[in-house]
Design a protein around this motif. Structure first.
Motif, mmCIF file in Angstrom:
data_model
loop_
_atom_site.group_PDB
_atom_site.id
_atom_site.type_symbol
_atom_site.label_atom_id
_atom_site.label_comp_id
_atom_site.label_asym_id
_atom_site.label_seq_id
_atom_site.Cartn_x
_atom_site.Cartn_y
_atom_site.Cartn_z
ATOM 1 N N ILE A 277 0.843 -1.191 0.000
ATOM 2 C CA ILE A 277 0.000 0.000 0.000
ATOM 3 C C ILE A 277 0.883 1.248 0.000
ATOM 4 O O ILE A 277 1.760 1.399 0.853
ATOM 5 N N ARG A 278 0.657 2.133 -0.949
ATOM 6 C CA ARG A 278 1.385 3.408 -1.007
ATOM 7 C C ARG A 278 0.533 4.450 -0.281
ATOM 8 O O ARG A 278 -0.367 5.046 -0.855
ATOM 9 N N TRP A 279 0.839 4.653 0.976
ATOM 10 C CA TRP A 279 0.006 5.497 1.825
ATOM 11 C C TRP A 279 -0.047 6.945 1.345
ATOM 12 O O TRP A 279 -1.067 7.624 1.515
ATOM 13 N N SER A 280 1.010 7.397 0.725
ATOM 14 C CA SER A 280 1.049 8.794 0.266
ATOM 15 C C SER A 280 0.083 9.059 -0.876
ATOM 16 O O SER A 280 -0.286 10.209 -1.130
ATOM 17 N N ALA A 281 -0.349 8.009 -1.581
ATOM 18 C CA ALA A 281 -1.225 8.193 -2.741
ATOM 19 C C ALA A 281 -2.700 8.069 -2.395
ATOM 20 O O ALA A 281 -3.548 8.233 -3.274
ATOM 21 N N LEU A 282 -3.027 7.805 -1.142
ATOM 22 C CA LEU A 282 -4.416 7.529 -0.792
ATOM 23 C C LEU A 282 -5.303 8.768 -0.885
ATOM 24 O O LEU A 282 -6.494 8.650 -1.108
ATOM 25 N N GLY A 283 -4.760 9.943 -0.703
ATOM 26 C CA GLY A 283 -5.585 11.143 -0.728
ATOM 27 C C GLY A 283 -5.741 11.769 -2.097
ATOM 28 O O GLY A 283 -6.299 12.865 -2.207
ATOM 29 N N SER A 284 -5.284 11.092 -3.144
ATOM 30 C CA SER A 284 -5.295 11.693 -4.478
ATOM 31 C C SER A 284 -6.641 11.575 -5.177
ATOM 32 O O SER A 284 -6.887 12.242 -6.175
ATOM 33 N N THR A 285 -7.536 10.733 -4.685
ATOM 34 C CA THR A 285 -8.837 10.554 -5.333
ATOM 35 C C THR A 285 -9.830 11.576 -4.819
ATOM 36 O O THR A 285 -9.793 11.991 -3.662
ATOM 37 N N GLY A 286 -10.764 11.963 -5.695
ATOM 38 C CA GLY A 286 -11.783 12.931 -5.317
ATOM 39 C C GLY A 286 -12.940 12.293 -4.584
ATOM 40 O O GLY A 286 -13.049 11.063 -4.485
ATOM 41 N N HIS A 287 -13.828 13.138 -4.070
ATOM 42 C CA HIS A 287 -14.988 12.656 -3.341
ATOM 43 C C HIS A 287 -16.130 12.380 -4.302
ATOM 44 O O HIS A 287 -16.340 13.108 -5.274
ATOM 45 N N GLY A 288 -16.886 11.331 -4.021
ATOM 46 C CA GLY A 288 -18.045 11.006 -4.828
ATOM 47 C C GLY A 288 -19.290 11.722 -4.357
ATOM 48 O O GLY A 288 -19.313 12.339 -3.297
ATOM 49 N N SER A 289 -20.340 11.628 -5.158
ATOM 50 C CA SER A 289 -21.602 12.270 -4.818
ATOM 51 C C SER A 289 -22.336 11.495 -3.737
ATOM 52 O O SER A 289 -21.983 10.351 -3.400
ATOM 53 N N TRP A 290 -23.396 12.127 -3.208
ATOM 54 C CA TRP A 290 -24.205 11.461 -2.202
ATOM 55 C C TRP A 290 -24.881 10.221 -2.788
ATOM 56 O O TRP A 290 -25.002 9.181 -2.134
ATOM 57 N N GLY A 291 -25.312 10.315 -4.052
ATOM 58 C CA GLY A 291 -25.923 9.166 -4.705
ATOM 59 C C GLY A 291 -24.959 8.005 -4.851
ATOM 60 O O GLY A 291 -25.335 6.845 -4.667
ATOM 61 N N ALA A 292 -23.689 8.307 -5.172
ATOM 62 C CA ALA A 292 -22.685 7.246 -5.285
ATOM 63 C C ALA A 292 -22.412 6.603 -3.929
ATOM 64 O O ALA A 292 -22.188 5.388 -3.836
ATOM 65 N N PHE A 293 -22.445 7.397 -2.873
ATOM 66 C CA PHE A 293 -22.242 6.865 -1.525
ATOM 67 C C PHE A 293 -23.363 5.892 -1.147
ATOM 68 O O PHE A 293 -23.107 4.790 -0.642
ATOM 69 N N VAL A 294 -24.601 6.306 -1.413
ATOM 70 C CA VAL A 294 -25.740 5.419 -1.126
ATOM 71 C C VAL A 294 -25.645 4.157 -1.978
ATOM 72 O O VAL A 294 -25.903 3.041 -1.510
ATOM 73 N N GLY A 295 -25.248 4.331 -3.245
ATOM 74 C CA GLY A 295 -25.079 3.170 -4.112
ATOM 75 C C GLY A 295 -24.012 2.222 -3.605
ATOM 76 O O GLY A 295 -24.154 0.997 -3.708
#
Length: 397
Positions: free
Chosen positions: A203-221
């Motif tokens: 696991i490359r811990w430094s790269a974990l924050g590079s992704t963006g946040h998803g929408s509320w609908g994607a979270f529920v999905g």
């Protein structure tokens, strides 16, 4: 028709099918359910589930929260349905006759049966491909193709072996299954902890924050996807092991140990899967399509050999869940209305236990309520004091 016990004491052969488990055969505590559900769910496939949830476009934190919430919610539902097992002594797909009726229960039971059979085939195939992969790595000249993958003959060999062992062991009783479950749960837990320790350096811990946040609908999905991948699939036989517990077993114990045994292993593995794909998209894509092959390739040979064997054992044992244990068809086939008895559904069961046929009519709603009711004081004493609860009655064939 009065129904008598369908088990032979001391024989070790499971004879209970869709009939209520007799009071004399009820034993154990809700704590035993934890090992049963834990051993079924501690699987390397849990890592790929985390990759699937993350693939909906969620961030690492969102994927972890959505997955754990989905697992916990669906596992709680399984625990709630499991309470009906001790109260009635019936498998879940027979209990649904109380709601849908004898004929109305045939359609949902048919779909449940097809789903269970498909899942058994998938589980046995995964065990077979894992065993074939082990042979290909140990003896490449005989069992590996030029590209390094296992040959079709090796997969077929393992498939026949795993299927044969599944059919033979499927007839053994609940007491034997519970005893073995504890050992398998302990073995798979130790091996999984070592596996996680070996995978964490990737696991490359430094790269974990590079992704963006998803929408509320994607979270529920993501939460709904997690529910369907684990807990929802267990709903149609959630009470099949709990039915062997004493009638007045506390509901909160059944719910808690069932939900905990399901949620704990899959939640840990989901988190590992999310961390892997969040730090290395290429590894995540490979593990999503072939989780066992992609992840075991990261292991040293000294651990790959025993871990592959543990995967085969755990996948084979997962195929021994209640619908498979009951002679290949289990509670999902007889409740469809087929006249065949539980132990007439496979040739192996016919050889190991006496087959029987019977027809009876469903109990009335009043007798069901009298049978399942226990007084508050009886619950405190840990036993059913209601005389009506001890009356003999027949389950609908």
């Amino acid at each position: 028709m009065t129904h008598t016990s369908q088990s032979t004491p001391g024989s070790g052969v499971e004879r209970n099918g869709i009939n209520p488990v007799p009071e004399a055969e009820r034993r154990g505590t809700p704590r035993e359910l934890f090992a049963v559900w834990f051993s079924w769910n501690v699987s390397i496939l849990g890592i790929s589930y985390g990759i699937y949830v993350f693939g909906l476009g969620l961030s690492v934190l969102q994927a972890i929260v959505a997955g754990v919430l989905g697992y916990a919610g669906s596992a709680f539902l399984v625990g709630v349905l499991a309470v009906g097992g001790p109260r009635t002594g019936l498998p879940t797909l027979t209990q649904t006759r109380f709601a849908f009726g004898f004929h109305g229960n045939k359609l949902p039971t048919l779909f449940a049966y097809l789903s269970n059979v498909g899942w058994k085939i998938t589980i046995i195939t995964l065990a077979s491909t894992t065993g074939a992969g082990l042979f290909a790595r140990l003896w490449p000249a005989r069992f590996a193709r030029p590209d390094g993958h296992s040959t079709t003959a090796a997969v077929l060999l393992w498939y026949v072996v795993v299927l044969a062992v599944t059919l033979v062991v499927a007839v053994f009783g609940h007491k034997v299954i519970i005893r073995v479950e504890k050992w398998i749960a302990g073995l798979t837990s130790v091996m999984t902890i070592v596996f996680i320790a070996l995978i964490l350096p990737n696991i490359r811990w430094s790269a974990l924050g590079s992704t963006g946040h998803g929408s509320w609908g994607a979270f529920v999905g993501g939460a709904i996807m997690a529910m369907t991948m684990v807990g929802i699939g267990f709903l149609n036989y959630g009470g099949d092991f709990a039915r062997y517990l004493p009638r007045c077993t506390r509901a909160r114990g059944v719910i808690g140990w069932t939900a905990g045994g399901i949620t704990l292993p899959v939640a840990v593995l989901l988190i590992l899967g999310v961390l892997l794909v969040g730090s290395d998209a290429k590894l995540g894509a490979a593990a999503a399509s072939d989780p066992i092959g992609a992840l075991t390739a990261l292991l040293p040979l000294w651990f790959f050999i025993p871990f592959s064997l543990v995967i085969v054992i755990s996948r084979w044992w997962c195929a021994m869940r209640p619908p498979a244990r009951r002679c290949g068809a289990g509670p999902a086939a007889p409740p469809t209305g087929s006249p065949g008895s539980r132990c007439s559904t496979t040739p192996t069961a016919n050889r190991l236990s006496a087959s029987y046929r019977r027809r009876c009519r469903p109990p009335s709603a009043g007798s069901i309520r009298r049978r399942a009711s226990c007084t508050t004081s009886a619950r405190r004493r840990g036993s059913c004091a209601c005389a009506a609860a001890r009356t003999s009655w027949s389950a609908c064939c």
